[in-house]
Structure formats: C-alpha cells, structure tokens
Design an enzyme around this catalytic site. Structure first.
Site, short mmCIF file in Angstrom:
data_model
loop_
_atom_site.label_atom_id
_atom_site.label_comp_id
_atom_site.label_asym_id
_atom_site.label_seq_id
_atom_site.Cartn_x
_atom_site.Cartn_y
_atom_site.Cartn_z
N ARG A 1 104.84 49.94 95.54
CA ARG A 1 104.19 51.24 95.39
C ARG A 1 102.80 51.07 94.78
O ARG A 1 101.93 51.91 94.91
CB ARG A 1 105.04 52.21 94.56
CG ARG A 1 104.38 53.58 94.37
CD ARG A 1 105.33 54.72 94.02
NE ARG A 1 106.41 54.33 93.13
CZ ARG A 1 106.25 54.07 91.83
NH1 ARG A 1 105.08 54.19 91.25
NH2 ARG A 1 107.29 53.69 91.10
N TYR B 1 89.59 70.70 109.89
CA TYR B 1 90.94 70.55 110.44
C TYR B 1 91.87 71.61 109.82
O TYR B 1 91.86 71.80 108.59
CB TYR B 1 91.40 69.14 110.11
CG TYR B 1 92.74 68.71 110.61
CD1 TYR B 1 92.99 68.59 111.97
CD2 TYR B 1 93.76 68.37 109.72
CE1 TYR B 1 94.21 68.17 112.44
CE2 TYR B 1 94.99 67.93 110.18
CZ TYR B 1 95.21 67.84 111.54
OH TYR B 1 96.43 67.41 111.98
N ASP C 1 85.40 63.66 105.76
CA ASP C 1 86.47 63.23 106.67
C ASP C 1 85.77 62.64 107.90
O ASP C 1 85.16 63.37 108.68
CB ASP C 1 87.35 64.43 107.03
CG ASP C 1 88.53 64.06 107.93
OD1 ASP C 1 88.42 63.10 108.70
OD2 ASP C 1 89.56 64.77 107.87
N LYS D 1 94.64 58.24 114.13
CA LYS D 1 93.78 58.49 115.28
C LYS D 1 93.09 57.20 115.72
O LYS D 1 93.77 56.29 116.15
CB LYS D 1 92.78 59.60 114.91
CG LYS D 1 93.41 60.78 114.14
CD LYS D 1 94.36 61.60 114.98
CE LYS D 1 95.18 62.62 114.19
NZ LYS D 1 94.46 63.51 113.29
C1 LIG Z 1 94.72 64.30 112.18
C2 LIG Z 1 93.66 64.63 111.20
C3 LIG Z 1 93.95 64.72 109.83
C4 LIG Z 1 95.34 64.54 109.29
O1 LIG Z 1 95.80 63.24 109.48
P1 LIG Z 1 97.36 62.87 109.56
O2 LIG Z 1 97.33 61.38 109.73
O3 LIG Z 1 97.95 63.61 110.70
O4 LIG Z 1 97.96 63.28 108.25
C5 LIG Z 1 92.90 65.01 108.98
N1 LIG Z 1 91.66 65.20 109.43
C6 LIG Z 1 91.34 65.13 110.74
C7 LIG Z 1 89.94 65.35 111.17
C8 LIG Z 1 92.34 64.85 111.67
O5 LIG Z 1 92.03 64.79 112.97
#
Ligand SMILES: *Cc1c(COP(=O)(O)O)cnc(C)c1O
Length: 407
Positions: A68, A122, A195, A220
C-alpha cells in the site's frame, strides 16, 4: 512387505504444508536483470535483518515494505510518467478519479477553501467536486475558461485556492490557453491541477507552464488497450510527501498487474498518439466534406474556435485523437440507427484505445445534465464523439460512410 504410508516427512525435511508455503520463495536472484520490470504481486517485502525494516519505516533509508506504500512495479511506472510529464515525481492510483481525488486533497481543497473549475470538465469530476468536496465544506465555482474576462473575474472575486481544468475538454474539444491560465493562477496564489488525459504528454506537458499537479486517467491513452482502470498524478517535489501520505491513509493504490499493463502501454504511447492524431485529422477532414454532417469539432480545423491556441501549444500537425461531429438535423432515433450500423467503430464509453470508439454524449457523459444547459453548451441530440483508433484510416472512414447512408 508393503511400505507403511505416512504423512511424516523424511528426517531433516519440513512438513508438506511448510514446504508448500515456503519452497522457492525469497531467493535473491541477482545475477540477471529482467529486460522488463516484473509484476511484483507481493503484499510485503522482506529483508535479511529486521534492522533494515526499522530503518525504512523510520525514513533513514528508502525501500519496499508494504505494497500500500510502495511496490516495485508501480514505482517503475511512476518513474516513467514523471519523466514523460517532466515532473519531479508521479503517484499511481487505482483510477483516474482516485488520482483526481488525491490531487485535490494534496492541493488543500479542504473545508473553507475554494475550488474554481472549468465548466466543461469530465462529468464525474464535476460530481466529485459537488458531491464529495462541496459537501465537506469546500466552496466550488464553475466558469467558462475559454472566456478570459469571466475567468479573470472569478479569479479576482471568488479568490480560489485551487484551479482545475482539462487540457482538452469533452466533448467539444475546447483547448484552454494554458500558459495564460497558469500565469493568472500563479498570480492569484492558487494551485493549478490539469487533467491531461485527452492531450497526453506527447501533445502538452502542463508542468512546463507551471501546473502544480498533472492528472491522468491511465485507463485511456496511457494503457491504450482498453484492458485496465488506473490513474496517475505527476507533481512538483513539494507535494510528494503530502499526496503520498494521503495515498497511504486512504489506500486507493493501483494493483501490480494494472501498473505493469500501463508501463507496457507507455512504451508505445508516442507511436500510438502519432497515429491517433494522423487518423483523427483525416477523419475530421472527411467528415467536414460530408453533406450529412452539419458540424465537425476538431482543434485541427481552422473553423474550430481554439485552432490558434492548439496550433501554438501542440507539436506541428498534431491535434489529438478525438473528433466530435453533428449529424445534420438528426433525432435520437437517427443517431441510434447510425451508431448501430457501425462495424469497425465500437460503441463504448471510453476513449484512447487502439480501437475506434464512438460515444453518444446525450445518453452517457451528459445524460444527467439539464437539457437547457446541454443546449447552451452546444451538446445537441445529433452530436457524437469519436475516439479515433489506430486502424487503417480508410477503414474507419468507409465504416462512417456506410453507416451515414443507413440513417
Ligand atoms: C475517464 C476520465 C477520467 C476518470 O478516469 P477513470 O480512470 O475512469 O477513473 C477523468 N478525467 C478524464 C478527462 C477522463 O476522460
């Protein structure tokens, strides 16, 4: 004379259960180095002497004790992401949302503090701010970051201590003027969280403009193959102890299998992004010339409102792998018929995979949004978002073409 059967091991040997548990384990095999970091599926790590563990827990030396806190597979991933994002360190976690949550905590989005976020973030991030942080006493404002006057007014009047935005927004693919926003945020004395999931460090490295935290959904483009959930935060040294501390206490750690998959995905990230971008440019151009398409949203097109910013910030000819488009005068039924007729493009909620993925925002990411607000933001019933994959561009285009004829 038959030999008598016995559970007893021969003299000098340990019992079957003990041998099953211990044999083969914990032998340092240091005469070679694996070419790829192995999956360290181990909850704890042991040393010859207890003194060593004592030193690690005491902070006198670094090392692995409990997964952890640290895991060698995860550490390899974190080092790779820090390098790509040109950050001092990176911290992996179980999902993009967990990484956003940890970043907000580390940026001190606590009771009595103020977070200013871009209006078109998002949907789940929007909810995280309202349903977790706002409920705990954080004041949250949203603003249109593409409108410099609105943004500057909010910075001056709301006086946020944390600013949050995405480097390419969803689903209209707006590109904020990050250098200007980073400067304004710094002058306002706030911390900046970016982000960078859609852009990836191949297109843009927000730390170069002074971002404090860069967050990724590794689900992604980093993973890239649609086979894992994971997240990362890359940040400056001053935030290492605080974010690591929160991660140890809350425990949203990535598993070693997922960390290994992301690390593997990163090796082809620049190659994949190059292909995603090239394919997206071709698809956007083709869609732009199709009579059934009313509008194409792609930062690479001169008619995109942020084309000039994207051209200034991204490498030449690269505008990301996402394209949004509106089918002319389409009802929901028309859109359903179109999407159901696709054969190469997959109907999926995600993005950034090797496969082309199509998403219908009105029934998914923007489903809960009030229709009036949706309309005001330009998210119409005919709007689709395509995450262009790395297939042959001709096949993606032919697939879209045949499906458009069917509706
Ligand atoms: C998918 C996504 C998230 C969240 O990510 P997860 O891995 O699904 O928790 C946050 N920000 C953006 C821009 C995303 O496309």
């Amino acid at each position: 004379m038959s030999e008598e059967k016995s559970d007893k091991p021969p003299a000098g040997h340990r019992g079957m259960a003990t041998r099953a548990v211990h044999t083969g384990e914990r032998k340092p095999r240091q005469e070679f180095i694996p070419i790829a970091t192995p999956i360290y599926s181990s909850a704890s790590f042991v040393y010859e002497k207890l003194e060593t563990i004592d030193e690690i827990f005491g902070g006198a030396r670094s090392g692995f004790t409990y997964a952890r806190h640290d895991n060698p597979t995860t550490t390899a991933l974190e080092e790779a992401v820090a390098e790509l994002e040109q950050a001092d360190f990176a911290l992996a976690s179980a999902s993009g949302m967990a990484s956003l949550h940890l970043s907000l905590l580390a940026a001190e989005a606590g009771p009595g503090q103020r977070v200013l976020a871009a209006r078109d973030i998002y949907g789940v991030t929007y909810k995280l701010l309202l349903e977790v942080f706002a409920r705990q006493g954080v004041e949250v404002h949203f603003a249109n970051f593409q409108d410099a006057a609105e943004r500057q007014r909010e910075l001056a009047e709301f006086r946020p201590n944390v600013v949050l935005l995405e480097s390419i927004s969803n689903p209209l693919l707006r590109v904020p003027d990050l250098p200007a926003i980073a400067r304004e945020t710094q002058e306002a004395g706030a911390r900046l969280i970016v982000d960078n999931t859609f852009a990836t460090p191949v297109l843009l490295r927000p730390t170069e403009f002074g971002a404090d935290f860069v967050v990724h959904s590794a689900t992604k483009y980093f993973g890239g193959h649609g086979d894992l959930i994971g997240g990362l935060t890359a940040a400056r040294e001053e935030f290492r102890a605080v974010i690591k501390g929160y991660s140890k206490l809350i425990g949203p750690v990535i598993g070693p299998f997922e960390a290994w998959l992301v690390l593997r995905g990163l090796k082809t990230l620049p190659l994949r992004i190059e292909r995603h971008c090239a394919n997206a440019s071709r698809v956007a151009e083709w869609l732009g010339g199709h009579p059934r398409i009313a509008r194409v949203h792609f930062p690479g097109r001169p008619d995109h409102p942020d084309h000039e910013i994207a051209a200034r910030l991204f490498p030449p000819g690269m505008f990301g792998g996402l394209v949004a488009f509106e089918i002319r005068d389409a009802t929901r039924d028309d859109v359903f018929r179109f999407v159901n007729a696709l054969k190469v493009c997959v109907k999926a909620t995600s993005l950034g995979d090797v496969q082309s993925l199509v998403l219908y925002p009105v029934i998914s990411s923007h489903r809960d949004m009030a229709p009036a607000l949706r309309k005001r933001l330009g998210i119409t019933d005919g709007l689709l978002r395509l995450s262009v994959g790395i297939e042959d561009a001709e096949d993606i285009i032919a697939d879209l073409g045949q499906a458009l004829q069917k509706q």
